[in-house]
Design a protein around this motif. Sequence first.
Motif, PDB file in Angstrom:
ATOM      1  N   ALA A 110     -32.751  -0.462   8.436  1.00 55.36           N
ATOM      2  CA  ALA A 110     -31.812  -1.564   8.654  1.00 55.36           C
ATOM      3  C   ALA A 110     -30.396  -1.089   8.416  1.00 55.36           C
ATOM      4  O   ALA A 110     -30.144  -0.153   7.640  1.00 55.36           O
ATOM      5  CB  ALA A 110     -32.133  -2.731   7.724  1.00 55.36           C
ATOM      6  N   VAL A 111     -29.458  -1.745   9.106  1.00 57.68           N
ATOM      7  CA  VAL A 111     -28.034  -1.537   8.877  1.00 57.68           C
ATOM      8  C   VAL A 111     -27.396  -2.909   8.671  1.00 57.68           C
ATOM      9  O   VAL A 111     -27.965  -3.933   9.058  1.00 57.68           O
ATOM     10  CB  VAL A 111     -27.353  -0.807  10.063  1.00 57.68           C
ATOM     11  N   GLY A 112     -26.222  -2.918   8.085  1.00 55.63           N
ATOM     12  CA  GLY A 112     -25.521  -4.179   7.870  1.00 55.63           C
ATOM     13  C   GLY A 112     -25.820  -4.770   6.511  1.00 55.63           C
ATOM     14  O   GLY A 112     -26.472  -4.153   5.653  1.00 55.63           O
ATOM     15  N   SER A 113     -25.364  -6.004   6.320  1.00 57.21           N
ATOM     16  CA  SER A 113     -25.511  -6.698   5.045  1.00 57.21           C
ATOM     17  C   SER A 113     -26.370  -7.935   5.217  1.00 57.21           C
ATOM     18  O   SER A 113     -26.079  -8.801   6.056  1.00 57.21           O
ATOM     19  CB  SER A 113     -24.131  -7.109   4.502  1.00 57.21           C
ATOM     20  N   ALA A 114     -27.424  -8.025   4.412  1.00 59.86           N
ATOM     21  CA  ALA A 114     -28.314  -9.185   4.467  1.00 59.86           C
ATOM     22  C   ALA A 114     -27.546 -10.447   4.116  1.00 59.86           C
ATOM     23  O   ALA A 114     -26.806 -10.493   3.130  1.00 59.86           O
ATOM     24  CB  ALA A 114     -29.485  -8.990   3.511  1.00 59.86           C
ATOM     25  N   GLY A 115     -27.707 -11.486   4.947  1.00 59.71           N
ATOM     26  CA  GLY A 115     -27.055 -12.759   4.686  1.00 59.71           C
ATOM     27  C   GLY A 115     -25.671 -12.881   5.277  1.00 59.71           C
ATOM     28  O   GLY A 115     -25.051 -13.951   5.192  1.00 59.71           O
ATOM     29  N   THR A 116     -25.168 -11.829   5.915  1.00 63.31           N
ATOM     30  CA  THR A 116     -23.844 -11.856   6.540  1.00 63.31           C
ATOM     31  C   THR A 116     -23.974 -11.490   8.001  1.00 63.31           C
ATOM     32  O   THR A 116     -24.427 -10.381   8.332  1.00 63.31           O
ATOM     33  CB  THR A 116     -22.876 -10.871   5.850  1.00 63.31           C
ATOM     34  N   ALA A 117     -23.608 -12.386   8.898  1.00 60.06           N
ATOM     35  CA  ALA A 117     -23.724 -12.117  10.324  1.00 60.06           C
ATOM     36  C   ALA A 117     -22.870 -10.914  10.699  1.00 60.06           C
ATOM     37  O   ALA A 117     -21.706 -10.822  10.294  1.00 60.06           O
ATOM     38  CB  ALA A 117     -23.305 -13.343  11.128  1.00 60.06           C
ATOM     39  N   PRO A 118     -23.414  -9.973  11.450  1.00 62.87           N
ATOM     40  CA  PRO A 118     -22.646  -8.776  11.819  1.00 62.87           C
ATOM     41  C   PRO A 118     -21.554  -9.085  12.832  1.00 62.87           C
ATOM     42  O   PRO A 118     -21.552 -10.125  13.477  1.00 62.87           O
ATOM     43  CB  PRO A 118     -23.717  -7.855  12.416  1.00 62.87           C
ATOM     44  N   PHE A 119     -20.623  -8.146  12.940  1.00 61.40           N
ATOM     45  CA  PHE A 119     -19.534  -8.161  13.918  1.00 61.40           C
ATOM     46  C   PHE A 119     -18.499  -9.252  13.678  1.00 61.40           C
ATOM     47  O   PHE A 119     -17.748  -9.612  14.572  1.00 61.40           O
ATOM     48  CB  PHE A 119     -20.092  -8.272  15.354  1.00 61.40           C
ATOM     49  N   ALA A 120     -18.455  -9.760  12.459  1.00 53.25           N
ATOM     50  CA  ALA A 120     -17.453 -10.777  12.145  1.00 53.25           C
ATOM     51  C   ALA A 120     -16.045 -10.180  12.169  1.00 53.25           C
ATOM     52  O   ALA A 120     -15.092 -10.850  12.574  1.00 53.25           O
ATOM     53  CB  ALA A 120     -17.733 -11.404  10.793  1.00 53.25           C
ATOM     54  N   THR A 121     -15.916  -8.920  11.762  1.00 53.71           N
ATOM     55  CA  THR A 121     -14.588  -8.295  11.705  1.00 53.71           C
ATOM     56  C   THR A 121     -14.542  -6.919  12.353  1.00 53.71           C
ATOM     57  O   THR A 121     -13.478  -6.480  12.784  1.00 53.71           O
ATOM     58  CB  THR A 121     -14.111  -8.159  10.242  1.00 53.71           C
ATOM     59  N   THR A 122     -15.682  -6.217  12.384  1.00 56.00           N
ATOM     60  CA  THR A 122     -15.686  -4.855  12.922  1.00 56.00           C
ATOM     61  C   THR A 122     -16.944  -4.619  13.763  1.00 56.00           C
ATOM     62  O   THR A 122     -17.891  -5.409  13.727  1.00 56.00           O
ATOM     63  CB  THR A 122     -15.672  -3.796  11.791  1.00 56.00           C
ATOM     64  N   VAL A 123     -16.951  -3.502  14.487  1.00 57.22           N
ATOM     65  CA  VAL A 123     -18.121  -3.093  15.275  1.00 57.22           C
ATOM     66  C   VAL A 123     -18.976  -2.103  14.492  1.00 57.22           C
ATOM     67  O   VAL A 123     -19.853  -1.453  15.060  1.00 57.22           O
ATOM     68  CB  VAL A 123     -17.683  -2.449  16.610  1.00 57.22           C
ATOM     69  N   ASN A 124     -18.759  -2.022  13.186  1.00 56.68           N
ATOM     70  CA  ASN A 124     -19.436  -1.005  12.385  1.00 56.68           C
ATOM     71  C   ASN A 124     -20.956  -1.070  12.505  1.00 56.68           C
ATOM     72  O   ASN A 124     -21.634  -0.035  12.499  1.00 56.68           O
ATOM     73  CB  ASN A 124     -19.032  -1.133  10.912  1.00 56.68           C
ATOM     74  N   ALA A 125     -21.523  -2.270  12.593  1.00 58.23           N
ATOM     75  CA  ALA A 125     -22.976  -2.392  12.645  1.00 58.23           C
ATOM     76  C   ALA A 125     -23.535  -1.689  13.877  1.00 58.23           C
ATOM     77  O   ALA A 125     -24.610  -1.074  13.824  1.00 58.23           O
ATOM     78  CB  ALA A 125     -23.392  -3.862  12.634  1.00 58.23           C
ATOM     79  N   ALA A 126     -22.824  -1.762  15.000  1.00 61.70           N
ATOM     80  CA  ALA A 126     -23.278  -1.079  16.210  1.00 61.70           C
ATOM     81  C   ALA A 126     -23.193   0.430  16.055  1.00 61.70           C
ATOM     82  O   ALA A 126     -24.104   1.170  16.444  1.00 61.70           O
ATOM     83  CB  ALA A 126     -22.457  -1.535  17.419  1.00 61.70           C
ATOM     84  N   VAL A 127     -22.095   0.892  15.479  1.00 65.37           N
ATOM     85  CA  VAL A 127     -21.925   2.335  15.255  1.00 65.37           C
ATOM     86  C   VAL A 127     -22.982   2.842  14.283  1.00 65.37           C
ATOM     87  O   VAL A 127     -23.586   3.903  14.486  1.00 65.37           O
ATOM     88  CB  VAL A 127     -20.513   2.633  14.735  1.00 65.37           C
ATOM     89  N   ASP A 128     -23.237   2.079  13.223  1.00 65.83           N
ATOM     90  CA  ASP A 128     -24.243   2.484  12.237  1.00 65.83           C
ATOM     91  C   ASP A 128     -25.642   2.493  12.846  1.00 65.83           C
ATOM     92  O   ASP A 128     -26.451   3.382  12.564  1.00 65.83           O
ATOM     93  CB  ASP A 128     -24.206   1.541  11.029  1.00 65.83           C
ATOM     94  N   ALA A 129     -25.940   1.488  13.681  1.00 67.48           N
ATOM     95  CA  ALA A 129     -27.259   1.442  14.323  1.00 67.48           C
ATOM     96  C   ALA A 129     -27.441   2.625  15.268  1.00 67.48           C
ATOM     97  O   ALA A 129     -28.517   3.237  15.326  1.00 67.48           O
ATOM     98  CB  ALA A 129     -27.420   0.125  15.075  1.00 67.48           C
ATOM     99  N   LYS A 130     -26.408   2.950  16.013  1.00 67.33           N
ATOM    100  CA  LYS A 130     -26.467   4.100  16.917  1.00 67.33           C
ATOM    101  C   LYS A 130     -26.719   5.388  16.139  1.00 67.33           C
ATOM    102  O   LYS A 130     -27.562   6.219  16.513  1.00 67.33           O
ATOM    103  CB  LYS A 130     -25.161   4.210  17.710  1.00 67.33           C
ATOM    104  N   GLU A 131     -25.996   5.549  15.041  1.00 68.29           N
ATOM    105  CA  GLU A 131     -26.164   6.751  14.214  1.00 68.29           C
ATOM    106  C   GLU A 131     -27.578   6.822  13.637  1.00 68.29           C
ATOM    107  O   GLU A 131     -28.216   7.880  13.649  1.00 68.29           O
ATOM    108  CB  GLU A 131     -25.136   6.751  13.081  1.00 68.29           C
ATOM    109  N   LEU A 132     -28.077   5.687  13.152  1.00 71.81           N
ATOM    110  CA  LEU A 132     -29.396   5.674  12.532  1.00 71.81           C
ATOM    111  C   LEU A 132     -30.494   5.979  13.557  1.00 71.81           C
ATOM    112  O   LEU A 132     -31.416   6.758  13.285  1.00 71.81           O
ATOM    113  CB  LEU A 132     -29.652   4.309  11.883  1.00 71.81           C
ATOM    114  N   LEU A 133     -30.420   5.382  14.740  1.00 71.03           N
ATOM    115  CA  LEU A 133     -31.431   5.656  15.754  1.00 71.03           C
ATOM    116  C   LEU A 133     -31.403   7.117  16.186  1.00 71.03           C
ATOM    117  O   LEU A 133     -32.450   7.723  16.441  1.00 71.03           O
ATOM    118  CB  LEU A 133     -31.217   4.751  16.973  1.00 71.03           C
TER     119      LEU A 133
END
Length: 380
Positions: free
Chosen positions: A133-156
């Motif tokens: 998993a990437v991101g923070s539990a309980g906080t919707a992603p992409f509220a301020t940055t695209v970091n979750a997408a970059v992190d998911a790409k890196e992890l995959l």
Amino acid sequence: MPISNSLASIIPVIFAQGLSALRNKCVMPSLCNVSYAPLAAEKGQIITIPIPSAITTADVAPAAYAPDSGNLAPTVAQITLNHWREAAFTLTENEIAQAANGYPAKQATAAISALADYVNSTIFAKYTKFYSAVGSAGTAPFATTVNAAVDAKELLTMQKAPSNDRRMVLDTTAMGNALKLGAFAYILNSNDPGVMKEGEIGRKYGFDWFEDQQVPYHTSTPLTAGAATVNGAHAAGATSISIAKATNPSPLVAGDIVTFAGDTQQYVVTANATLVVGNTSVVLYPGLATAKSGGEAMTLVASHRVNLAFQADAFGFVSRTLAHVAGAEPNPYSMELADPVSGLTLRLQVREEFHRIRWAFDMLWGVDVVRPELGTRVLG
């Protein structure tokens, strides 16, 4: 009275309307590794999907005979065709006449919507097999940055997922956040007018982006007071881990993600277990990345919305035509098609009942996560 030829002629029209609605409504099957074939099947039949084994390179040494290619051990994933569902409806003579003139039959569309929702739900239900998993539990992603997408790409990529056919499936809140980000919204930045015109992100950051209202929510119970630690030594690769709970029992459910102190690997609980005061065996996937000496603290990821980033081969989805029941008269008023767009095999059957005509769309399918390393959760 018997079904008339005029009614039989309307079956392709209703079927086409249903198929069009299915393509628009059912998102997930078209994003998976889809296996459908003209071979008929029955509910409960098992379909095998081959999974390649790892291959290593070797120096070339000319010789009289070719060297042994090694102990290649390709495996297979087995998917059971355990879902056979129908959505039935009736049409009035007026509705049939309207359909013949090109007007959509609302009951047919409603039936397809119900089937599509159910198919989607069976695919999403398999999220419990994704262990990272990437991101923070309980906080919707992409509220301020695209970091979750970059992190998911890196992890995959770290998990050796192919770079092609990667998907990002978000719930409405996460997608709304993403559409508001300048990185997606501004044509100058995205070079894609579809973002502004249709509210669609398209392909960005290595993913094809999709929105789905059925993205599931995983509920995990916070660990109760009293340390939860690894009990004793465990070798790397172990999947059954003894966990010591100091005080207060605490439940774990299949799909919970846990980590251990000193180990960056994430693990998923594969079967429900209650951590009793004392020691409890917990089954995890994947096997331990590093050996444990005992005493390492266990941390549990909190409840979260399960947005998904995955490569198409993570899921295996099989939809097949339905085999004719031996001894039963075939229904002459039916139509069936393996649709390459939606990935579903859809059938429409019409039967005369007592003073009414029954219409029913039905499908046979099975689904599973066959390569969990090719997917990750994007926590929300």
